[in-house]
Design a protein around this motif. Structure first.
Motif, PDB file in Angstrom:
ATOM      1  N   SER A 198      17.799 -60.269 -40.698  1.00 44.67           N
ATOM      2  CA  SER A 198      17.169 -61.384 -41.439  1.00 44.67           C
ATOM      3  C   SER A 198      15.938 -60.933 -42.212  1.00 44.67           C
ATOM      4  O   SER A 198      14.922 -61.625 -42.240  1.00 44.67           O
ATOM      5  CB  SER A 198      16.734 -62.515 -40.502  1.00 44.67           C
ATOM      6  OG  SER A 198      17.813 -63.030 -39.813  1.00 44.67           O
ATOM      7  N   ALA A 238      12.201 -64.786 -43.997  1.00 43.38           N
ATOM      8  CA  ALA A 238      12.583 -65.593 -42.836  1.00 43.38           C
ATOM      9  C   ALA A 238      11.722 -65.204 -41.634  1.00 43.38           C
ATOM     10  O   ALA A 238      11.138 -66.059 -40.953  1.00 43.38           O
ATOM     11  CB  ALA A 238      14.062 -65.425 -42.517  1.00 43.38           C
ATOM     12  N   LEU A 249      17.325 -69.736 -42.345  1.00 42.25           N
ATOM     13  CA  LEU A 249      17.435 -69.684 -43.804  1.00 42.25           C
ATOM     14  C   LEU A 249      16.897 -70.981 -44.408  1.00 42.25           C
ATOM     15  O   LEU A 249      16.125 -70.975 -45.369  1.00 42.25           O
ATOM     16  CB  LEU A 249      18.897 -69.477 -44.212  1.00 42.25           C
ATOM     17  CG  LEU A 249      19.443 -68.073 -43.935  1.00 42.25           C
ATOM     18  CD1 LEU A 249      20.954 -68.071 -43.868  1.00 42.25           C
ATOM     19  CD2 LEU A 249      18.969 -67.114 -45.023  1.00 42.25           C
TER      20      LEU A 249
HETATM   21  N1  TRP Z   1      20.658 -62.371 -39.770  1.00 42.40           N
HETATM   22  C1  TRP Z   1      21.648 -63.380 -39.900  1.00 42.40           C
HETATM   23  C2  TRP Z   1      22.997 -62.798 -39.537  1.00 42.40           C
HETATM   24  O1  TRP Z   1      23.080 -61.684 -39.119  1.00 42.40           O
HETATM   25  C3  TRP Z   1      21.687 -64.029 -41.239  1.00 42.40           C
HETATM   26  C4  TRP Z   1      20.362 -64.446 -41.713  1.00 42.40           C
HETATM   27  C5  TRP Z   1      19.581 -65.414 -41.214  1.00 42.40           C
HETATM   28  C6  TRP Z   1      19.624 -63.851 -42.736  1.00 42.40           C
HETATM   29  N2  TRP Z   1      18.394 -65.468 -41.869  1.00 42.40           N
HETATM   30  C7  TRP Z   1      18.405 -64.515 -42.805  1.00 42.40           C
HETATM   31  C8  TRP Z   1      19.907 -62.822 -43.582  1.00 42.40           C
HETATM   32  C9  TRP Z   1      17.445 -64.116 -43.696  1.00 42.40           C
HETATM   33  C10 TRP Z   1      18.947 -62.429 -44.488  1.00 42.40           C
HETATM   34  C11 TRP Z   1      17.712 -63.053 -44.546  1.00 42.40           C
HETATM   35  O2  TRP Z   1      23.987 -63.459 -39.653  1.00 42.40           O
END
Ligand code: TRP
Length: 443
Positions: free
Chosen positions: A225, A230, A321
């Motif tokens: 993320s 985030a 998100l």
């Molecule tokens: N990390 C999450 C996943 O692996 C997806 C995700 C949530 C995300 N928040 C994020 C990706 C912010 C990039 C930026 O599914």
């Protein structure tokens, strides 16, 4: 009227929420197909290197900025460096939140639909036909996307403590138990040896393929993320005294374990049934149902466990998100969380409709990829690394060494100097090289 900013109820709550953000479709759906296409172990090695050299410093940097600024992704840069263009990173982040959640919600919806199918008897017959028929339909995937986005909006609507923190504290332990149970089960199916060879025996020729580097680095950003604020936003709800280094390390280790154990769920089952790991984005939806069906009653139960796991993982990520955009607009428009959440959530739902339709109902392609696949690779392989690059440059080159170490909580740690060097030189150089390779490869 200026509203009082929210805070986490406990440090553990923050860790669970940040882990909930990291562990998502990226660890299960995206990791398994990217690894399947990237030659297995070669992808894995480059991905692990990216996590170490880029993932850790970028996460600690996002944490440092957020906890220091105590505000949303755009305002953080304005507050720390007023009148400078660095806030572009925050703007890109809010944009990325809209783009990523728009297609993420579609896949979250698929996952909910599959959970429901297994609750009511399972998927029988040709699972590729079932999947292609479902995602190619006009209304039903949009209906499930709507339900998924509704749940996401509902949690964020309830706020940082009563929504995000509470739901993560429940979902993450359940998720972990389901995952470990499923892996133990999958390893008994007879494909374990082949799966281990595929995952852990390096195929050296894949190292010369630039696209493997790009997808492995993109995967590191996506799964942790990173690159769009985030983690910055989540850490802005920490009290200034909270510790960061150990939290970042904990989240990274657990997220990586989650991806590896998901691999141990998916690949042994796959090889046991002689199926193809390079299937692509539909891997878990097209391939796994065959296995669940062949297993009979226990397979239906395993299928339900798997897709509930996938749905919860997706939900705890989707809320992070949405929160990036919601936190920004609450301050920007000075409106209540409830109003902002519903409006922003509804817009993102609508933005996701083209992604949903692009799977067969209407032909929407960009550069030869379906709209959904394009959004996925554009955000993951380009937007996130770019956002991450700006943030490491910001911290590495505009903060003093003392500030970098102090705000990263690593001043009294023997690894502090190594972190500083990595954040200042190694991480930005590595991101830049892979980004340039990506551009050249693409041209
Ligand atoms: N990390 C999450 C996943 O692996 C997806 C995700 C949530 C995300 N928040 C994020 C990706 C912010 C990039 C930026 O599914």
């Amino acid at each position: 009227m200026v509203q009082k900013r929210e805070h986490w109820g406990s440090h553990w709550g923050f860790i669970m929420a940040a882990m909930g953000s990291a562990v998502g479709l990226g660890n299960i759906w995206r990791f398994s197909y990217a690894m399947g296409q990237g030659g297995g172990s070669a992808f894995l090695i480059i991905y692990l290197l990216s996590v170490l050299v880029i993932g850790f410093p970028v996460m600690l940097i996002e944490f440092s900025i957020g906890r220091r600024a105590q505000t949303d992704a755009v305002d953080a840069f304005k507050k720390i460096a007023p009148g400078t263009p660095w806030m572009a990173a925050g703007g890109l982040g809010v944009l990325a939140a809209f783009l990523i959640l728009s297609f993420y919600g579609v896949i979250g919806g698929w996952s909910l639909r599959y959970s429901f199918e297994y609750l009511t008897g399972g998927i029988t017959g040709d699972s590729t036909d079932f999947f292609v028929g479902f995602i190619g339909d006009t209304f039903s995937p949009i209906f499930w996307q709507f339900i998924f986005m509704g749940l996401t909006i509902g949690i964020v609507y309830l706020g940082v403590q009563k929504g995000i923190e509470l739901s993560s504290k429940w979902m993450m332990p359940i998720l972990s138990i389901l995952l470990v149970g499923l892996a133990a089960f999958s390893l008994t199916l007879g494909g374990a040896a082949e799966a281990f060879a595929f995952m852990f025996q390096p195929d050296w020729s894949a190292f010369t393929d630039p696209s493997v580097y790009i997808s492995a680095m993109g995967q590191a950003f996506f799964t942790l993320s990173l690159g769009m604020g985030a983690m910055l936003t989540y850490s802005s709800y920490l009290e200034p005294k909270e510790r960061l280094t150990s939290s970042a390390a904990f989240i990274i280790v657990l997220d990586t374990l989650f991806a590896l154990i998901s691999g141990l769920v998916i690949f042994p089952a796959l090889f046991a049934y002689g199926l193809d790991p390079a299937e692509g984005a539909g891997l878990v939806f097209m391939v796994l149902p065959n296995i669940f069906e062949a297993l009979g009653g226990i397979g239906t139960l395993a299928g339900f466990a798997f897709f509930i796991l996938l749905s919860m993982a997706a939900l705890s990520s989707a809320i992070s998100l949405l929160e990036v955009a919601v936190a920004y607009f609450i301050r920007k428009l000075n409106m209540s969380r409830k109003k902002v959440t519903v409006i922003v959530g509804a817009i993102i739902f609508l933005l996701g409709i083209p992604s949903s339709l692009s799977q067969g109902a209407v032909s929407i392609t960009i550069f030869g990829e379906s709209f959904l696949d394009f959004m996925d690779s554009f955000t993951g392989n380009l937007l996130l690394p770019l956002g991450g690059l700006i943030m490491v440059l910001f911290v590495g080159w505009t903060w003093t060494k003392k500030e970098v170490l102090h705000h990263g909580d690593i001043a009294h740690n023997p690894l502090g100097p190594l972190y500083f060097l990595t954040a200042k030189f190694v991480a930005p150089a590595a991101i830049l090289v892979v980004l340039i390779m990506g551009m050249l490869n693409w041209l």
